[in-house]
Structures are given as structure tokens and as C-alpha cells.
Design an enzyme around this catalytic site. Sequence first.
Site, short mmCIF file in Angstrom:
data_model
loop_
_atom_site.label_atom_id
_atom_site.label_comp_id
_atom_site.label_asym_id
_atom_site.label_seq_id
_atom_site.Cartn_x
_atom_site.Cartn_y
_atom_site.Cartn_z
N ALA A 69 0.85 -1.19 0.00
CA ALA A 69 0.00 0.00 0.00
C ALA A 69 0.89 1.24 0.00
CB ALA A 69 -0.91 0.00 1.22
N GLY A 100 -0.84 -5.16 0.88
CA GLY A 100 -2.08 -5.06 0.12
C GLY A 100 -2.00 -5.76 -1.22
N GLU A 114 -2.74 -9.30 -0.48
CA GLU A 114 -4.15 -9.37 -0.12
C GLU A 114 -5.05 -9.29 -1.36
OE1 GLU A 114 -4.60 -7.54 4.30
OE2 GLU A 114 -3.61 -6.23 2.86
N GLU A 164 3.30 -6.11 7.41
CA GLU A 164 2.69 -4.99 8.14
C GLU A 164 3.18 -4.83 9.57
OE1 GLU A 164 -0.26 -5.79 4.81
OE2 GLU A 164 1.12 -6.95 6.06
#
Length: 260
Positions: free
Chosen positions: A66, A112, A115, A135
Amino acid sequence: MKYENVLTHSDNGITTITINRPSKLNALNKATIKELHEAFKEADIDKSTRVILVTGSGEKAFVAGADISEFADYSVSQGAELASQGQALLFDFVAHLSTPVIAAINGFALGGGLELAMSAHFRIASENAKMGLPEVSLGVIPGYGGTQRLPQLVGKGRAFEMIMTAGMISAEQALQYGLVNHVTTLEDLMPLTEKIAEKIANNSSVAISAAITAINAGYEDGENGYDEEITQFGKCFGTADFHEGTQAFLEKRKANFPGK
């Protein structure tokens, strides 16, 4: 529809969505997440699209995470809203599309990015791919479904290790873990993905949509996957695709599914 951070291309029933932020290693920011939502929605609505492929531009990254600069100063409520909106707009949205989605992982799939790949119905990786959820090294946890989808795919213990260490695994490890279905060279990644997509496109899109619904139900709280399978199985008997498929089998010919 024109996008700034996403490229789309459709051919022979296959729509390819490419995240196109090469200078940022295709990192997901708010604008890109919104554009991806629109691109997936547009492809899903298009009746000529039988399969959706998602990949990243260039040879280094699928999505390298991200865009941290966007939320580094967020409050508790803003952080929760970021995860909630992102899951609804893109990650859960993709997972529950009626059109099958294949992620072609062409490099780093981190945070992300992984994900998003896990939201697809299955994944194919190039040999240079690296995957992980880093993360906790930033003092946060995966917020776009990673703590839920990773254990479903690789098992609880491996998911704990991957998330707690914030480490990356290779494409071959991902294959051993069951995180990806196939590993191939970077040059062969899209040809192989397209070959599999073509096989899918030859089958009943209505039946595939029903299978997606039934399979997803088995992983959702409050849902009984077996009951949903019975429901979807029964519904298939009322479709034109079922009539065509069974008649083609009995007549020893190739089915020409109308998609309804």
C-alpha cells in the site's frame, strides 16, 4: 472508461486488468483502489467477459504494498475506516465476483498486493515472485483481509509465521504452501494464465458463478456451504446452460453455452 493507474484489455472472452504505477512498484493508493473497483465492476457486468486476469505492470512487482504515505498520520477511527472501505470496495468485492478472477503474480506481492492476489479465486506466479505480509514491521497488521484469507489458504501455523516474521516467501515456497497454483517463468506467466483462462471460458459461466457462490459460502460465518451447494445445484437445472450442456453430452458434441 479511462483510468490513470489501471490498464484494461479484453480479447476472446478474457479481460486483463493491469495495475500501472511502475514508478511506485504498483503500490495501492486510494485512487488506484477506486479505479480497480470500477475496472472489475465493468468487466463483471460485461457479458462477453468470461474470465478476469489481474497483474502488475513491468517485471518487478505485482503490487509491492500500500502507499504508506497516505495513512502514516491516521487516527484510530481513520485507520478502521480505511480498512473497512478498502475491503468493501475492492478485496471482498473481487472475492465475491460472479466472474472468475485469476491473479498473475509477476514479482513482489506484498501487503495489500498479496491481499489483492488472495482475493482472486486463484493465483499463478512467476519464478521471480516474492510474497509476504510485512505490516507488523510497521506497527500495524494486515487490514485488507490478510489475517483471514492467508490462514484459509496456507493454514494457521504458516500464516502466523508469515505475519509475525513480516518475511517474504519465494514462488516455490508459495507453491508448496498452496498459496499459488502454478509457478512458471516470467516470460510464460501470461501465456500460461491465458491458457488456463481459455479452459475456464469454454465452460458454463452460469455454473461457474454458482460454484463461486457455493465455495465462498463454506468460508463465511453463519453460512452453511453444503446447504448453499444444494441451492446452487438446484438452480442450475433451470438454466439454458444446463439444457445445452446435457444435450451436447447426449448428442456427443461440444457444448455452446449461451451464458444464461
